[in-house]
Design an enzyme around this catalytic site. Structure first.
Site, PDB file in Angstrom:
ATOM      1  N   LYS A  30       0.847  -1.197   0.000  1.00 14.90           N
ATOM      2  CA  LYS A  30       0.000   0.000   0.000  1.00 14.90           C
ATOM      3  C   LYS A  30       0.884   1.249   0.000  1.00 14.90           C
ATOM      4  CE  LYS A  30      -3.804  -2.412   2.138  1.00 14.90           C
ATOM      5  NZ  LYS A  30      -4.439  -2.907   3.351  1.00 14.90           N
ATOM      6  N   GLN A  77      -4.857  -1.973   9.533  1.00 11.40           N
ATOM      7  CA  GLN A  77      -4.658  -3.250   8.843  1.00 11.40           C
ATOM      8  C   GLN A  77      -5.281  -4.385   9.669  1.00 11.40           C
ATOM      9  OE1 GLN A  77      -3.217  -3.700   5.721  1.00 11.40           O
ATOM     10  NE2 GLN A  77      -3.973  -5.782   5.986  1.00 11.40           N
ATOM     11  N   ASP A 127     -11.363   2.702   4.083  1.00 12.92           N
ATOM     12  CA  ASP A 127     -11.704   1.284   3.917  1.00 12.92           C
ATOM     13  C   ASP A 127     -13.219   1.101   3.793  1.00 12.92           C
ATOM     14  OD1 ASP A 127      -9.760  -0.581   3.603  1.00 12.92           O
ATOM     15  OD2 ASP A 127      -9.332  -0.834   5.736  1.00 12.92           O
TER      16      ASP A 127
END
Ligand code: NAP
Length: 365
Positions: A125, A169, A192
């Site tokens: 990422k 994460q 997200d």
């Protein structure tokens, strides 16, 4: 052994890299005749000897719909290529924004613990951010950190104007409550798209979320860019997880498809799936969806990433989807490969959400 694994979708062995989810006992299908013999399988793998599904260099002029001939091999929905296009478009926009108002979009990633796979995802990422000019911020916390420590970092990013997106994460260590932590992310920076308020807005008529979860957003982007008509079509989503299946079904419904959701307790999943013009499979069961589940000409988006035993691969395994590609590509109108389909789209959509957030915050059109 290797050849029988490679040749037969019904016998792919899942590796214990992931929770082994076995499908309900289904009538045993015969292996594809063309792939049943090991030597013929090796021949089949050579592109020059057998017609392969067409890999599309650009989104098609014609729509990939069930009107396509079922005899022709499916068009390959090349996610790698689309993701590259998306990243290039984002890089152009990031530069335009920086030049016009001096703002660079920023993404903060919080990693707790030292799982190798999570470290790899975070590294990827970060690299993807750098490549398009998005600034990345990273916090690495030890496995035994407390929930409060993680939330403290989230709060600090929430109030940092140079950060436009925050990503925690997953999975988090077992002693942590995912809900408490994800709820602490400001919905305006929840790139997200997992915050319940964002999911709630996605589910409601007439409301829009700040962010759509990246993987389902990537699935929709592939359908759009390959000209798959959604309005009025029948869609089946296999899987109902919070991160993929459920939001994918909501997105298809928002795009005016008539949507059914198939899950582990569904009776006759193949019969339901066979009615679909569009299938999104997000299950985590290698090759669950066989060729005879597919309506001729349907568009198939395979989200699954499943490692299966493959002694011929240097790694000893290879990745396959939830859909038996060999069979489905002979029936479908268009299909994503695994790898190289949905996977590359997920990070591209994360970058897209981060850019969108920075533009919204700074009212940059
Ligand atoms: P998940 O949370 O384990 O959910 C799996 C879903 O599949 C559940 O809703 C489950 O039903 C359903 N299911 C399980 N067995 C089934 C069966 N035999 N028949 C029908 N439905 C069944 O998985 P996930 O996180 O959504 O991930 C799904 C797959 O996508 C995995 O392979 C994962 O690695 C992959 N993935 C890929 C990306 C990407 O970027 N490409 C991103 C995320 C995930 P119940 O609800 O009834 O249990």
């Amino acid at each position: 052994m290797a050849s029988s694994i490679l040749s037969d979708c019904s016998s792919a062995r899942l590796l214990p890299l992931r929770r082994a989810l076995l499908p309900p006992r289904a009538p045993r299908l015969r292996p594809c005749p063309a792939l049943a013999h090991p030597r013929r399988l090796l021949v089949a793998a050579r592109p020059q000897l057998l017609p392969r599904p067409r890999r599309m260099d650009s989104p098609p002029a014609a729509t990939a719909s069930s009107a396509d001939s079922a005899d022709a091999p499916a068009k390959v929905i090349d996610g790698k290529l689309v993701a590259k296009q998306v990243r290039e478009e984002i890089a152009v926009e990031v530069t335009r924004m920086k030049d016009a108002i001096g703002i660079v979009p920023g993404l903060a990633v919080i990693l707790v613990g030292s799982r190798k796979d999570s470290q790899t995802y975070v590294r990827n990422k970060k690299k993807a951010c750098e490549a398009v000019g998005i600034k990345s911020y990273e916090v690495n916390l030890p496995e035994d950190s407390s929930e409060e420590e993680v939330i403290k970092h989230i709060a600090s990013f929430n109030s940092d104007p140079s950060v436009h997106g925050i990503l925690v994460q997953l999975p988090l260590p077992r002693h942590m409550n995912d809900e408490n932590i994800l709820n602490a992310v400001s919905i305006e920076k929840d790139v997200d798209g997992f915050h319940p308020l964002n999911i709630g807005r996605l589910a409601m008529q007439g409301r829009d979320p700040f962010f759509v979860p990246c993987t389902p957003k990537g699935c929709m982007e592939l359908l759009h860019r390959f000209g798959v008509e959604i309005k009025g079509k029948r869609a089946v989503v296999i899987g109902r997880s919070n991160i993929v299946g459920m939001p994918a079904a909501l997105l298809l419904q928002k795009a005016n498809a008539t949507v059914s959701i198939v899950h582990s307790q569904t009776k006759n999943p193949e019969e339901i799936t066979r009615q679909a013009d569009i299938v999104i499979a997000a299950v985590g069961v290698a090759n669950l969806v066989r060729g005879n589940w597919i309506k001729p000409g349907a568009a198939i988006i395979d989200v699954g990433i499943n490692p299966v035993d493959d002694p011929e691969s240097p790694r000893g395994y290879r990745l396959v989807g939830d859909v038996c590609y060999e069979e489905a590509s002979k029936v479908a109108g268009a299909i994503t490969p695994v790898p190289g389909g949905v996977g590359p789209m997920t990070i591209a959509m994360l970058l897209s959400n981060t850019l969108e957030s920075a533009k919204r915050t700074h009212k940059f059109k």
